[in-house]
Write a protein that holds these residues in place. Structure first.
Motif, PDB file in Angstrom:
ATOM      1  N   VAL A  30       0.856  -1.178   0.000  1.00  0.00           N
ATOM      2  CA  VAL A  30       0.000   0.000   0.000  1.00  0.00           C
ATOM      3  C   VAL A  30       0.892   1.227   0.000  1.00  0.00           C
ATOM      4  CG1 VAL A  30      -1.635   1.346   1.392  1.00  0.00           C
ATOM      5  CG2 VAL A  30      -1.939  -1.119   1.142  1.00  0.00           C
ATOM      6  N   THR A  31       0.547   2.201  -0.837  1.00  0.00           N
ATOM      7  CA  THR A  31       1.278   3.474  -0.829  1.00  0.00           C
ATOM      8  C   THR A  31       0.286   4.620  -0.660  1.00  0.00           C
ATOM      9  OG1 THR A  31       1.178   3.785  -3.232  1.00  0.00           O
ATOM     10  CG2 THR A  31       3.083   2.592  -2.362  1.00  0.00           C
ATOM     11  N   PHE A  32       0.767   5.656  -0.011  1.00  0.00           N
ATOM     12  CA  PHE A  32       0.014   6.891   0.149  1.00  0.00           C
ATOM     13  C   PHE A  32       0.964   8.035  -0.133  1.00  0.00           C
ATOM     14  CE2 PHE A  32      -0.854  10.670   2.623  1.00  0.00           C
ATOM     15  CZ  PHE A  32      -2.159  10.958   2.252  1.00  0.00           C
ATOM     16  N   THR A  33       0.473   9.028  -0.851  1.00  0.00           N
ATOM     17  CA  THR A  33       1.273  10.211  -1.134  1.00  0.00           C
ATOM     18  C   THR A  33       0.497  11.443  -0.700  1.00  0.00           C
ATOM     19  OG1 THR A  33       2.180   9.097  -3.061  1.00  0.00           O
ATOM     20  CG2 THR A  33       2.526  11.470  -2.917  1.00  0.00           C
ATOM     21  N   VAL A  94       4.176   7.266   2.174  1.00  0.00           N
ATOM     22  CA  VAL A  94       4.246   6.121   3.071  1.00  0.00           C
ATOM     23  C   VAL A  94       3.997   4.888   2.220  1.00  0.00           C
ATOM     24  CG1 VAL A  94       3.056   4.889   4.936  1.00  0.00           C
ATOM     25  CG2 VAL A  94       3.476   7.336   5.139  1.00  0.00           C
ATOM     26  N   ALA A  95       4.820   3.869   2.388  1.00  0.00           N
ATOM     27  CA  ALA A  95       4.594   2.587   1.726  1.00  0.00           C
ATOM     28  C   ALA A  95       4.745   1.485   2.764  1.00  0.00           C
ATOM     29  CB  ALA A  95       5.588   2.384   0.588  1.00  0.00           C
ATOM     30  N   THR A  96       3.824   0.530   2.717  1.00  0.00           N
ATOM     31  CA  THR A  96       3.867  -0.600   3.644  1.00  0.00           C
ATOM     32  C   THR A  96       3.737  -1.892   2.847  1.00  0.00           C
ATOM     33  OG1 THR A  96       1.472  -0.471   4.010  1.00  0.00           O
ATOM     34  CG2 THR A  96       2.893   0.698   5.573  1.00  0.00           C
ATOM     35  N   ALA A  97       4.429  -2.912   3.289  1.00  0.00           N
ATOM     36  CA  ALA A  97       4.342  -4.237   2.683  1.00  0.00           C
ATOM     37  C   ALA A  97       4.000  -5.240   3.770  1.00  0.00           C
ATOM     38  CB  ALA A  97       5.666  -4.610   2.021  1.00  0.00           C
ATOM     39  N   PHE A 105      -2.913  -1.919   4.661  1.00  0.00           N
ATOM     40  CA  PHE A 105      -3.748  -0.717   4.686  1.00  0.00           C
ATOM     41  C   PHE A 105      -3.781  -0.086   6.074  1.00  0.00           C
ATOM     42  CE2 PHE A 105      -5.739  -2.112   0.655  1.00  0.00           C
ATOM     43  CZ  PHE A 105      -5.765  -0.893  -0.010  1.00  0.00           C
ATOM     44  N   GLU A 106      -4.008  -0.898   7.100  1.00  0.00           N
ATOM     45  CA  GLU A 106      -4.088  -0.347   8.452  1.00  0.00           C
ATOM     46  C   GLU A 106      -2.764   0.262   8.889  1.00  0.00           C
ATOM     47  OE1 GLU A 106      -5.742  -3.322  11.066  1.00  0.00           O
ATOM     48  OE2 GLU A 106      -7.761  -2.978  10.286  1.00  0.00           O
ATOM     49  N   ALA A 107      -1.662  -0.367   8.537  1.00  0.00           N
ATOM     50  CA  ALA A 107      -0.354   0.176   8.901  1.00  0.00           C
ATOM     51  C   ALA A 107      -0.107   1.513   8.215  1.00  0.00           C
ATOM     52  CB  ALA A 107       0.755  -0.817   8.537  1.00  0.00           C
ATOM     53  N   ALA A 108      -0.489   1.611   6.947  1.00  0.00           N
ATOM     54  CA  ALA A 108      -0.311   2.882   6.233  1.00  0.00           C
ATOM     55  C   ALA A 108      -1.149   3.974   6.881  1.00  0.00           C
ATOM     56  CB  ALA A 108      -0.672   2.716   4.762  1.00  0.00           C
ATOM     57  N   THR A 109      -2.385   3.663   7.232  1.00  0.00           N
ATOM     58  CA  THR A 109      -3.250   4.647   7.884  1.00  0.00           C
ATOM     59  C   THR A 109      -2.700   5.039   9.248  1.00  0.00           C
ATOM     60  OG1 THR A 109      -5.161   3.782   6.693  1.00  0.00           O
ATOM     61  CG2 THR A 109      -5.611   5.112   8.653  1.00  0.00           C
ATOM     62  N   TYR A 110      -2.265   4.058  10.003  1.00  0.00           N
ATOM     63  CA  TYR A 110      -1.645   4.303  11.312  1.00  0.00           C
ATOM     64  C   TYR A 110      -0.463   5.269  11.166  1.00  0.00           C
ATOM     65  CZ  TYR A 110       1.104   3.043  15.501  1.00  0.00           C
ATOM     66  OH  TYR A 110       1.846   3.068  16.658  1.00  0.00           O
ATOM     67  N   LEU A 111       0.410   4.981  10.222  1.00  0.00           N
ATOM     68  CA  LEU A 111       1.581   5.847  10.020  1.00  0.00           C
ATOM     69  C   LEU A 111       1.182   7.248   9.594  1.00  0.00           C
ATOM     70  CD1 LEU A 111       4.062   3.347   8.397  1.00  0.00           C
ATOM     71  CD2 LEU A 111       4.436   4.667  10.492  1.00  0.00           C
TER      72      LEU A 111
END
Length: 147
Positions: A30-33, A94-97, A105-111
Motif C-alpha cells: 500500500v502506498t500513500f502520497t 508512506v509505503a507498507t508491505a 492498509f491499516e499500517a499505512a493509515t496508522y503511520l
C-alpha cells in the motif's frame, strides 16, 4: 525499513517500483502520497517546513518500527520533505508491505495519522495576506484515538 527526510522532490513511480521489487513473500503493498493543498479562502503561495534532523528521523523511525511490529509488516518506507513547497507538490509518501492487505492498509493509515500529529515538523503557510504556523487540529488528534 527506510526513512528519508529530504528537501528534494521524489519520483513517486520510481519509489513505488523500487519498494515493491523483491517482496516475493508479501501479498500486499500500500502506498500513500501526501500533496500540499491550497487554502480555499486565501490562496497559498507556499508552505515552509522546518525540522531538527536528528529528532525528526528518530521519531519517524520509532513510528515505523511500532507499525511494523503491530501490523506484522515486512517492510516500511517513509519519505517526508522539508523546505519550501508549493501547492500541488508531493510532501510525503508512506509505503507498507505485508503478507495480507488488511495489515498493509491499516499500517499505512496508522503511520499517516501519527506522522500528521506527532512527527516533529513545523509548518508555515504563506499567502498573499501573510503567513501562519499550522497547528494540530482536533480532527488530527481524534484520528489517533482509534489506535
Amino acid at each position: 525499513m527506510r526513512i528519508r527526510v529530504q528537501e528534494q522532490p521524489f519520483d513517486l513511480g520510481v519509489e513505488s517500483a523500487a519498494f515493491a521489487s523483491g517482496h516475493r513473500d508479501m501479498g500486499a503493498i500500500v502506498t500513500f502520497t501526501g500533496i500540499v493543498r491550497d487554502l480555499p479562502d486565501d490562496p497559498m503561495e507556499a508552505m515552509e517546513i522546518e525540522h531538527y534532523p536528528a529528532m525528526t528521523e528518530k521519531a519517524i523511525a520509532q513510528m515505523a518500527e511500532e507499525a511494523r511490529a503491530r501490523f506484522s509488516l515486512g517492510d516500511v518506507l517513509v519519505i517526508h520533505r522539508y523546505g519550501r513547497l508549493v501547492p500541488g507538490e508531493m510532501i510525503m509518501m508512506v509505503a507498507t508491505a505485508a503478507r495480507h492487505r488488511k495489515d498493509a492498509f491499516e499500517a499505512a493509515t496508522y503511520l499517516m495519522d501519527y506522522l500528521k500529529s506527532r512527527a516533529p515538523f513545523w509548518k508555515r503557510e504563506i499567502s498573499a495576506t501573510g503567513s501562519a504556523w499550522v497547528a494540530a487540529t482536533d480532527a488530527d488528534e481524534d484520528a489517533l484515538s482509534r489506535w
